[in-house]
Design a protein around this motif. Sequence first.
Motif, PDB file in Angstrom:
ATOM      1  N   LEU A 146      -4.981   7.706   5.224  1.00 38.46           N
ATOM      2  CA  LEU A 146      -5.005   6.460   4.486  1.00 38.46           C
ATOM      3  C   LEU A 146      -3.967   5.621   5.089  1.00 38.46           C
ATOM      4  CD1 LEU A 146      -5.670   7.828   1.177  1.00 38.46           C
ATOM      5  CD2 LEU A 146      -7.086   6.655   2.569  1.00 38.46           C
ATOM      6  N   GLU A 185       0.974  -1.257  -0.084  1.00 37.79           N
ATOM      7  CA  GLU A 185       0.110  -0.104  -0.012  1.00 37.79           C
ATOM      8  C   GLU A 185       0.787   1.338   0.016  1.00 37.79           C
ATOM      9  OE1 GLU A 185      -0.445  -2.682   1.980  1.00 37.79           O
ATOM     10  OE2 GLU A 185      -2.158  -3.357   0.834  1.00 37.79           O
ATOM     11  N   ASP A 186       2.234   1.286   0.554  1.00 38.13           N
ATOM     12  CA  ASP A 186       3.012   2.346   0.599  1.00 38.13           C
ATOM     13  C   ASP A 186       3.270   2.737  -0.948  1.00 38.13           C
ATOM     14  OD1 ASP A 186       3.082   2.529   3.152  1.00 38.13           O
ATOM     15  OD2 ASP A 186       4.767   1.187   3.366  1.00 38.13           O
ATOM     16  N   LYS A 187       3.673   3.935  -1.310  1.00 36.62           N
ATOM     17  CA  LYS A 187       3.858   4.306  -2.649  1.00 36.62           C
ATOM     18  C   LYS A 187       5.267   4.776  -2.908  1.00 36.62           C
ATOM     19  CE  LYS A 187      -0.680   4.461  -2.539  1.00 36.62           C
ATOM     20  NZ  LYS A 187      -1.490   3.279  -2.821  1.00 36.62           N
ATOM     21  N   THR A 216      -1.973  13.584   0.610  1.00 41.79           N
ATOM     22  CA  THR A 216      -3.496  12.831   0.426  1.00 41.79           C
ATOM     23  C   THR A 216      -3.785  11.818   1.650  1.00 41.79           C
ATOM     24  OG1 THR A 216      -3.256  13.060  -1.995  1.00 41.79           O
ATOM     25  CG2 THR A 216      -4.781  11.410  -0.945  1.00 41.79           C
ATOM     26  N   SER A 217      -2.402  11.055   1.672  1.00 39.91           N
ATOM     27  CA  SER A 217      -2.691  10.013   2.722  1.00 39.91           C
ATOM     28  C   SER A 217      -2.936  10.743   4.253  1.00 39.91           C
ATOM     29  CB  SER A 217      -1.020   9.423   3.102  1.00 39.91           C
ATOM     30  OG  SER A 217      -1.090   8.392   3.840  1.00 39.91           O
ATOM     31  N   LYS A 218      -1.868  12.012   4.451  1.00 36.18           N
ATOM     32  CA  LYS A 218      -2.495  12.316   5.787  1.00 36.18           C
ATOM     33  C   LYS A 218      -3.751  12.916   5.925  1.00 36.18           C
ATOM     34  CE  LYS A 218      -0.316  15.667   9.128  1.00 36.18           C
ATOM     35  NZ  LYS A 218       0.638  16.526   9.471  1.00 36.18           N
ATOM     36  N   TYR A 254      -0.745   5.383   4.291  1.00 36.53           N
ATOM     37  CA  TYR A 254       0.373   4.881   3.555  1.00 36.53           C
ATOM     38  C   TYR A 254       1.561   5.815   3.576  1.00 36.53           C
ATOM     39  CZ  TYR A 254      -1.201   7.695  -0.110  1.00 36.53           C
ATOM     40  OH  TYR A 254      -1.778   8.983  -1.139  1.00 36.53           O
TER      41      TYR A 254
END
Length: 329
Positions: free
Chosen positions: A144, A67-69, A138-140, A146
């Motif tokens: 999410l 899931e990490d980018k 976005t994650s923060k 990631y």
Amino acid sequence: MSNAATLKSSSITPEKLKSMLYDMMVIRNFEETLKKLYQQGKIHGTMHLCIGQEATAVGACVPLTKEDKITSTHRGHGHSIAKGTDVMKMMAELLGKETGTCKGKGGSMHIADLDVGNLGANGIVCAGLPLGTGAALTSKMKNLGYVVLCFFGDGATNEGAFHESLNLASVWKLPVIFFCENNLYGMSGSIKEMTNIENIAERGAAYGIPSETISGNDILTVVEAVERAVERARNGEGPTLIEAHTYRWEGHSRSDARKYRTREEEKDWKKHRDPIALFKQKLIEENILTEEEYGEMEKKVQTLMDNAVEFAVNSKAPDLDTLMTDIYA
């Protein structure tokens, strides 16, 4: 610079250690195969090979989840393989076939694979940092969970986008890791001619970002540095800047005659600091790997590459009526 890590200090299982070596071998063979295909006229355009930099790609991706980018660079084949992209599809992409990762439309510098968290390589120097910083935002904001790891080279650190990305990521405490593969040369010049500091990691201090300089050819050192950065990011402590010293064996691209460095320097790095040879020897010394097992791994890698080339060569080229699909504008 951080000292080389030891197997005794590692919590990685023996099977995972051998898997890491295998992934490095796949990257090396993939790049060497591309070089041959290019010379045979089967790959068009140019390529930026990462032979010699396998430990940074694999080591940086080991602590990441699916899931990490990541965001990648023009020298990004190793990053894609390390993050889990299918080698068969990557080979087809390089040959411009519809079965490729991006249906034959991206090529060497634009491989992306969202299914494994690869947000894409980029032909523009430093372009991945703003994209990665945005993904971390976005994650923060959406909680999410990631983490984003941005790969970039030493040349990118003199771009405005580098400084803007680090500043915003620090101010907003974003879950992003800035991972610099310092291979000592920005295209055709030494980094010493372009940057008036000893280590690029020093620039993190200007933005209040924890930073460190490590050996990028010791894969365990890379893993441990990224593990610390991932833990910080997941705990909401913000970004980390990691500078990993490494070396590209080939030229900047296929047209580079490498007149700006000596053959003696190249021989020294290949003989004494080959990341695959170093890790192989370490595993053998710790009785985790045997020469026979290594030989079997070599055969397995070669079979994989032969199958990938056959798959790519026999795949169709994209039809002209798909020219305008899968694009944003």
